[in-house]
Scaffold this motif. Structure first.
Motif, PDB file in Angstrom:
ATOM      1  N   LEU A 157      60.701 108.975  61.098  1.00 18.98           N
ATOM      2  CA  LEU A 157      60.336 108.737  62.497  1.00 18.98           C
ATOM      3  C   LEU A 157      58.813 108.754  62.656  1.00 18.98           C
ATOM      4  O   LEU A 157      58.235 107.866  63.294  1.00 18.98           O
ATOM      5  CB  LEU A 157      60.963 109.791  63.411  1.00 18.98           C
ATOM      6  CG  LEU A 157      60.475 109.804  64.859  1.00 18.98           C
ATOM      7  CD1 LEU A 157      60.944 108.547  65.594  1.00 18.98           C
ATOM      8  CD2 LEU A 157      60.953 111.063  65.565  1.00 18.98           C
ATOM      9  N   ALA A 158      58.170 109.752  62.073  1.00 21.92           N
ATOM     10  CA  ALA A 158      56.707 109.850  62.160  1.00 21.92           C
ATOM     11  C   ALA A 158      56.053 108.614  61.542  1.00 21.92           C
ATOM     12  O   ALA A 158      55.117 108.047  62.119  1.00 21.92           O
ATOM     13  CB  ALA A 158      56.213 111.126  61.470  1.00 21.92           C
ATOM     14  N   CYS A 165      56.420 105.553  63.707  1.00 23.34           N
ATOM     15  CA  CYS A 165      55.495 105.588  64.844  1.00 23.34           C
ATOM     16  C   CYS A 165      54.055 105.397  64.393  1.00 23.34           C
ATOM     17  O   CYS A 165      53.268 104.728  65.062  1.00 23.34           O
ATOM     18  CB  CYS A 165      55.627 106.905  65.609  1.00 23.34           C
ATOM     19  SG  CYS A 165      57.191 107.078  66.468  1.00 23.34           S
ATOM     20  N   TRP A 166      53.698 105.998  63.261  1.00 25.81           N
ATOM     21  CA  TRP A 166      52.311 105.959  62.801  1.00 25.81           C
ATOM     22  C   TRP A 166      51.854 104.552  62.427  1.00 25.81           C
ATOM     23  O   TRP A 166      50.731 104.159  62.757  1.00 25.81           O
ATOM     24  CB  TRP A 166      52.118 106.899  61.609  1.00 25.81           C
ATOM     25  CG  TRP A 166      50.713 106.932  61.104  1.00 25.81           C
ATOM     26  CD1 TRP A 166      49.638 107.561  61.674  1.00 25.81           C
ATOM     27  CD2 TRP A 166      50.196 106.290  59.932  1.00 25.81           C
ATOM     28  NE1 TRP A 166      48.503 107.353  60.924  1.00 25.81           N
ATOM     29  CE2 TRP A 166      48.816 106.575  59.850  1.00 25.81           C
ATOM     30  CE3 TRP A 166      50.778 105.505  58.934  1.00 25.81           C
ATOM     31  CZ2 TRP A 166      48.021 106.105  58.812  1.00 25.81           C
ATOM     32  CZ3 TRP A 166      49.978 105.038  57.901  1.00 25.81           C
ATOM     33  CH2 TRP A 166      48.606 105.341  57.850  1.00 25.81           C
ATOM     34  N   VAL A 182      50.956 102.692  65.418  1.00 29.27           N
ATOM     35  CA  VAL A 182      49.816 103.370  66.040  1.00 29.27           C
ATOM     36  C   VAL A 182      48.516 102.912  65.381  1.00 29.27           C
ATOM     37  O   VAL A 182      47.532 102.636  66.065  1.00 29.27           O
ATOM     38  CB  VAL A 182      49.979 104.910  65.980  1.00 29.27           C
ATOM     39  CG1 VAL A 182      48.647 105.623  66.132  1.00 29.27           C
ATOM     40  CG2 VAL A 182      50.947 105.377  67.061  1.00 29.27           C
ATOM     41  N   TRP A 194      49.934 103.162  72.377  1.00 30.20           N
ATOM     42  CA  TRP A 194      49.387 104.040  71.332  1.00 30.20           C
ATOM     43  C   TRP A 194      49.673 105.503  71.685  1.00 30.20           C
ATOM     44  O   TRP A 194      50.123 106.279  70.846  1.00 30.20           O
ATOM     45  CB  TRP A 194      47.879 103.787  71.218  1.00 30.20           C
ATOM     46  CG  TRP A 194      47.150 104.703  70.288  1.00 30.20           C
ATOM     47  CD1 TRP A 194      46.998 104.537  68.943  1.00 30.20           C
ATOM     48  CD2 TRP A 194      46.475 105.908  70.631  1.00 30.20           C
ATOM     49  NE1 TRP A 194      46.256 105.583  68.425  1.00 30.20           N
ATOM     50  CE2 TRP A 194      45.924 106.437  69.444  1.00 30.20           C
ATOM     51  CE3 TRP A 194      46.271 106.603  71.818  1.00 30.20           C
ATOM     52  CZ2 TRP A 194      45.201 107.611  69.419  1.00 30.20           C
ATOM     53  CZ3 TRP A 194      45.540 107.782  71.796  1.00 30.20           C
ATOM     54  CH2 TRP A 194      45.017 108.271  70.602  1.00 30.20           C
ATOM     55  N   LEU A 232      53.550 106.296  71.462  1.00 31.33           N
ATOM     56  CA  LEU A 232      54.052 106.366  70.087  1.00 31.33           C
ATOM     57  C   LEU A 232      53.493 107.552  69.307  1.00 31.33           C
ATOM     58  O   LEU A 232      54.107 108.003  68.343  1.00 31.33           O
ATOM     59  CB  LEU A 232      53.721 105.075  69.336  1.00 31.33           C
ATOM     60  CG  LEU A 232      54.583 103.874  69.655  1.00 31.33           C
ATOM     61  CD1 LEU A 232      54.037 102.624  68.981  1.00 31.33           C
ATOM     62  CD2 LEU A 232      56.024 104.111  69.245  1.00 31.33           C
ATOM     63  N   TRP A 283      53.249 110.643  70.301  1.00 34.70           N
ATOM     64  CA  TRP A 283      53.985 111.886  70.558  1.00 34.70           C
ATOM     65  C   TRP A 283      55.178 112.113  69.642  1.00 34.70           C
ATOM     66  O   TRP A 283      55.335 113.223  69.114  1.00 34.70           O
ATOM     67  CB  TRP A 283      54.378 111.986  72.029  1.00 34.70           C
ATOM     68  CG  TRP A 283      53.202 112.387  72.840  1.00 34.70           C
ATOM     69  CD1 TRP A 283      52.444 111.593  73.658  1.00 34.70           C
ATOM     70  CD2 TRP A 283      52.585 113.683  72.872  1.00 34.70           C
ATOM     71  NE1 TRP A 283      51.398 112.315  74.187  1.00 34.70           N
ATOM     72  CE2 TRP A 283      51.474 113.608  73.723  1.00 34.70           C
ATOM     73  CE3 TRP A 283      52.861 114.894  72.244  1.00 34.70           C
ATOM     74  CZ2 TRP A 283      50.645 114.699  73.965  1.00 34.70           C
ATOM     75  CZ3 TRP A 283      52.036 115.975  72.503  1.00 34.70           C
ATOM     76  CH2 TRP A 283      50.951 115.872  73.348  1.00 34.70           C
ATOM     77  N   PRO A 284      56.055 111.137  69.416  1.00 35.56           N
ATOM     78  CA  PRO A 284      57.171 111.406  68.484  1.00 35.56           C
ATOM     79  C   PRO A 284      56.687 111.743  67.076  1.00 35.56           C
ATOM     80  O   PRO A 284      57.278 112.597  66.407  1.00 35.56           O
ATOM     81  CB  PRO A 284      57.983 110.110  68.494  1.00 35.56           C
ATOM     82  CG  PRO A 284      57.553 109.362  69.690  1.00 35.56           C
ATOM     83  CD  PRO A 284      56.163 109.821  70.027  1.00 35.56           C
ATOM     84  N   ALA A 285      55.623 111.082  66.635  1.00 37.33           N
ATOM     85  CA  ALA A 285      55.074 111.383  65.306  1.00 37.33           C
ATOM     86  C   ALA A 285      54.555 112.814  65.259  1.00 37.33           C
ATOM     87  O   ALA A 285      54.860 113.571  64.334  1.00 37.33           O
ATOM     88  CB  ALA A 285      53.971 110.389  64.962  1.00 37.33           C
TER      89      ALA A 285
END
Length: 158
Positions: free
Chosen positions: A93-94, A97-98, A101, A133, A136, A138-140
């Motif tokens: 997940l991170a 998202c990253w 980002v 940005w 996305l 926050w979940p990471a």
């Protein structure tokens, strides 16, 4: 003679520190630059943030799963233990998202650079880019916080 397990564990801990520290640090500085509303500042800080993310966050992001799997193997852990499976998913997940980002940071930096060079204000495209940005990130961030806890607590989740 250096114990291979301790060397890998050290690399894992150092790379997790770099991953999280640089991730949070670059996000903070890019957000602070954004908050100035000054396209020149955003463009300048954005260049440094993107470079730091690729060099430090990206490198440690590769080292983490490699050393983690090596540690699990050397420790005799079952790779399907619930806390490990949860970390795989949170790490994915991170990463999911990253990657966008970083692309959004590049886009925002370029939009700011263009606005500054042309003497124009930051436009709606820039604001949309930064909003996504921010969302996305926050979940990471939260996913990695939970991964830290899972690595320490090693709870049986199911």
């Amino acid at each position: 003679m250096i114990d291979p397990y301790l060397l890998i564990k050290w690399l894992h801990i150092v790379s997790s520190t770099i991953l999280f520290g640089f991730g949070a640090g670059t996000a903070y500085y890019f957000w602070a630059a954004h908050r100035t509303g000054d396209a020149r500042v955003i463009a300048s800080v954005g260049r440094m943030v993107v470079k730091a993310d690729w060099i430090f966050t990206g490198t440690s992001g590769v080292v983490q799963p490699v050393t983690g799997l090596l540690l699990a193997h050397l420790s005799g852990l079952d790779l399907t233990e619930s806390w490990l499976v949860a970390t795989y998913h949170l790490y994915a997940l991170a990463l999911a998202c990253w990657l966008p980002v970083v692309a959004l940071q590049i886009k925002a930096q370029r939009l700011a650079e263009t606005a500054w060079r042309e003497g124009k204000p930051l436009g709606a495209d820039y604001r949309r880019t930064m909003r996504l940005w921010f969302i996305l990130g926050w979940p990471a961030f939260l996913g990695l916080i939970v991964v830290f806890w899972l690595m320490i607590a090693r709870p049986s989740l199911w």
